[in-house]
Design an enzyme around this catalytic site. Structure first.
Site, mmCIF file in Angstrom:
data_model
loop_
_atom_site.group_PDB
_atom_site.id
_atom_site.type_symbol
_atom_site.label_atom_id
_atom_site.label_comp_id
_atom_site.label_asym_id
_atom_site.label_seq_id
_atom_site.Cartn_x
_atom_site.Cartn_y
_atom_site.Cartn_z
ATOM 1 N N TYR A 105 90.298 43.923 33.050
ATOM 2 C CA TYR A 105 89.639 43.435 31.736
ATOM 3 C C TYR A 105 88.403 44.146 31.518
ATOM 4 O O TYR A 105 87.680 44.336 32.484
ATOM 5 C CB TYR A 105 89.582 42.015 32.072
ATOM 6 C CG TYR A 105 90.791 41.082 32.085
ATOM 7 C CD1 TYR A 105 91.273 40.502 31.096
ATOM 8 C CD2 TYR A 105 91.222 40.974 33.487
ATOM 9 C CE1 TYR A 105 92.398 39.722 31.216
ATOM 10 C CE2 TYR A 105 92.356 40.247 33.443
ATOM 11 C CZ TYR A 105 93.093 39.773 32.248
ATOM 12 O OH TYR A 105 94.177 38.976 32.513
ATOM 13 N N GLY A 106 88.111 44.523 30.171
ATOM 14 C CA GLY A 106 87.058 45.319 29.843
ATOM 15 C C GLY A 106 85.721 44.684 29.756
ATOM 16 O O GLY A 106 84.702 45.263 30.019
ATOM 17 N N GLY A 142 91.445 28.708 34.453
ATOM 18 C CA GLY A 142 92.880 28.410 34.939
ATOM 19 C C GLY A 142 92.934 28.145 36.442
ATOM 20 O O GLY A 142 92.517 28.965 37.335
ATOM 21 N N HIS A 365 45.610 67.943 31.543
ATOM 22 C CA HIS A 365 45.366 66.795 30.737
ATOM 23 C C HIS A 365 45.684 66.965 29.436
ATOM 24 O O HIS A 365 45.357 68.273 28.968
ATOM 25 C CB HIS A 365 43.648 66.531 30.730
ATOM 26 C CG HIS A 365 43.086 66.911 32.012
ATOM 27 N ND1 HIS A 365 42.720 65.841 32.928
ATOM 28 C CD2 HIS A 365 42.231 68.093 32.406
ATOM 29 C CE1 HIS A 365 42.052 66.428 33.976
ATOM 30 N NE2 HIS A 365 41.920 67.710 33.542
ATOM 31 N N ALA A 382 42.375 71.253 29.273
ATOM 32 C CA ALA A 382 42.831 70.203 28.408
ATOM 33 C C ALA A 382 42.771 70.397 27.104
ATOM 34 O O ALA A 382 42.141 71.293 26.325
ATOM 35 C CB ALA A 382 41.773 69.223 28.729
ATOM 36 N N ALA A 425 37.541 78.653 25.558
ATOM 37 C CA ALA A 425 37.869 77.407 25.099
ATOM 38 C C ALA A 425 37.799 77.556 23.585
ATOM 39 O O ALA A 425 37.024 78.114 22.983
ATOM 40 C CB ALA A 425 36.750 76.349 25.526
#
Length: 458
Positions: A105-106, A142, A365, A382, A425
């Site tokens: 059963y799926g 059942g 960073h 950074a 920088a």
């Protein structure tokens, strides 16, 4: 146990109205994989020669999701849902007399190959192997009817007498029988019952009346046969399954800070002395080396992590490789195609995609590194960005060994920075940089005379 070929029928036609979803019930995920995929994978592990998938509601979506991954599937349409017996009847023209037929059963996703092997081994010649389970509260299921200790039939809850409702052994729906027998019994089914449906369970009584033996087998764990009809049941089964996986890992030597706050949604291989903090999710194919440490809140999907790697909290890694002794995070992200060589470092709020960071290199960073080849012992300052996209195409950035990139730099690809170069920088690099060269492109600092700061208006 029979030596005959095995054919597996997976019932997956139900609408799943209690899920309150446009998605077919069997496609709802458990542990990162659709429920029906768990069942198909189990059938394949049993060595099934053929797998018949009975589908109905949402069939197009079901085929779209599964057809490519499971090419050998035989798709069988149940246009109208009239019970489990009717569902299996749709496969009558597909079943062969000389094979064994196993019904799964799926929406019962956790049935194990081990339990099914026991069931296959228990099937008597000419009879039925039936998977049952004993419940303290069998309400809604059942009941297994026995005469002189032998299974003689199954009675559904709505058709059961008060005495039969006291029976605690219930039917899971999973059974195996010979192809020639199950085809004959399916042809004899009627819908003369309270539901007006064709019950697959009626074949048990048919077999008994023919003098055939029905051997009942119980699963190793009750969770194996628990079905899903609503989201609450799915959530409960998810937690039960995750707890079982966590306990297995603990017994195998993996340190989990809290086994109730760990999710494994795929295949996991690990070395010794691995430590995983709370709320970590592992998806797809994950391999961790020895002494790997993973902080809280991390997500790893399809990754290979080397020995002695430290992954700090809330780091996300997908389709990437990280070599030994590297460190990541917190809050780092490696997108598909990323690779860290030995002793590399990717710090907080650094994102990489289709990029390689060389041995001993660091991006500490707030950086984006995309479509980049970065050599060894490189420092990425950074705020550095590799500008890899021109609005139409992606371009590569090549950074040689021992390069120093200052903070807030933009590297406009395609561009190559030679070995030992230094980028000041705030520089925007638009042309190749020679080996050992120092470049800087920011404007000269100067004061503005007679400038005053604005004042807020009252």
């Amino acid at each position: 146990m029979s030596n005959r070929a095995l054919s597996v029928v997976v019932l997956a036609a139900g609408k799943g109205s209690r899920m309150f979803s446009t998605l077919p019930k069997v496609l709802h995920p458990l542990a990162g994989k659709a429920m029906v995929q768990h069942v198909i994978d189990t059938a394949m592990r049993l060595g099934a020669s053929r797998i018949h998938l009975v589908y109905g509601h949402g069939g197009e979506l079901l085929r779209e999701r599964l057809a490519r991954q499971y090419a050998p599937l035989n798709w069988v349409l149940q246009a109208e849902q009239r019970g489990t017996g009717h569902a299996v009847q749709q496969t009558l023209t597909c079943l062969r007399d000389e094979e064994d037929v196993l019904i799964l059963y799926g929406d019962v996703p956790l049935i194990s190959p081990d339990t099914l092997q026991c069931l296959l081994a228990a099937r008597p010649q000419g009879g039925i192997g039936l998977l049952t389970v004993t419940l303290d509260n069998p309400e809604g299921y059942g009941r297994i009817v026995r005469l002189n200790g032998e299974v003689a039939g199954i009675v559904e809850q709505k058709d059961a007498s008060e005495q039969q409702r006291q029976i605690k052994e219930i039917n899971t729906g999973i059974l195996v029988a010979g192809g020639e027998d199950i085809k004959r019994w399916l042809g004899q089914l009627t819908n003369k019952n309270a539901q007006g449906e064709f019950y697959l369970t009626d074949i048990i009584a048919m077999a008994w009346h023919e003098g055939r033996k029905i051997n009942a087998v119980q699963p190793t764990r009750q969770t194996e046969v628990e079905g899903v009809n609503n989201r609450l049941q799915l959530a409960r089964l998810e937690r039960l399954f995750q707890r079982e996986q966590a306990e297995r890992l603990l017994l195998a030597g993996v340190m989990l800070s809290d086994p109730d706050r760990f999710d494994l949604r795929g295949e996991f291989r690990h070395g010794q002395d691995v430590s995983i903090d709370t709320n970590v999710i592992l998806e797809g194919q994950v391999t961790l080396g020895d002494r790997v440490i993973i902080g809280t809140g991390c997500v790893l999907k399809n990754v290979v992590i080397g020995d002695d790697v430290i992954i700090s909290p809330y780091t996300v890694i997908e389709d990437a490789r990280v070599a030994a002794r590297s460190t990541l995070g917190p809050f780092a992200r490696l997108r598909p195609g990323s690779e860290l060589e030995e002793d590399a470092h990717v710090g907080n709020f650094v994102e990489m995609k289709q990029a390689r960071l060389g041995k001993g290199s660091k991006a500490g960073h707030l950086s984006y590194l995309g479509d980049a080849e970065i050599g060894a012992q490189v420092n990425i300052g950074a705020g550095t960005i590799t500008c890899n996209y021109d609005g139409a195409n992606k371009h590569k950035t090549h950074i040689g060994d021992d390069v120093f990139v200052g903070s807030d730099s933009q590297l406009v690809a395609p561009v190559t920075i030679g070995r030992g170069a230094t980028i000041g920088a705030g520089t925007t690099v638009t042309r190749d940089v020679a080996e050992g060269e120092m470049i800087i492109s920011r404007i000269r600092q100067f004061p503005l005379a007679n400038w005053t700061r604005p004042v807020k208006k009252k």
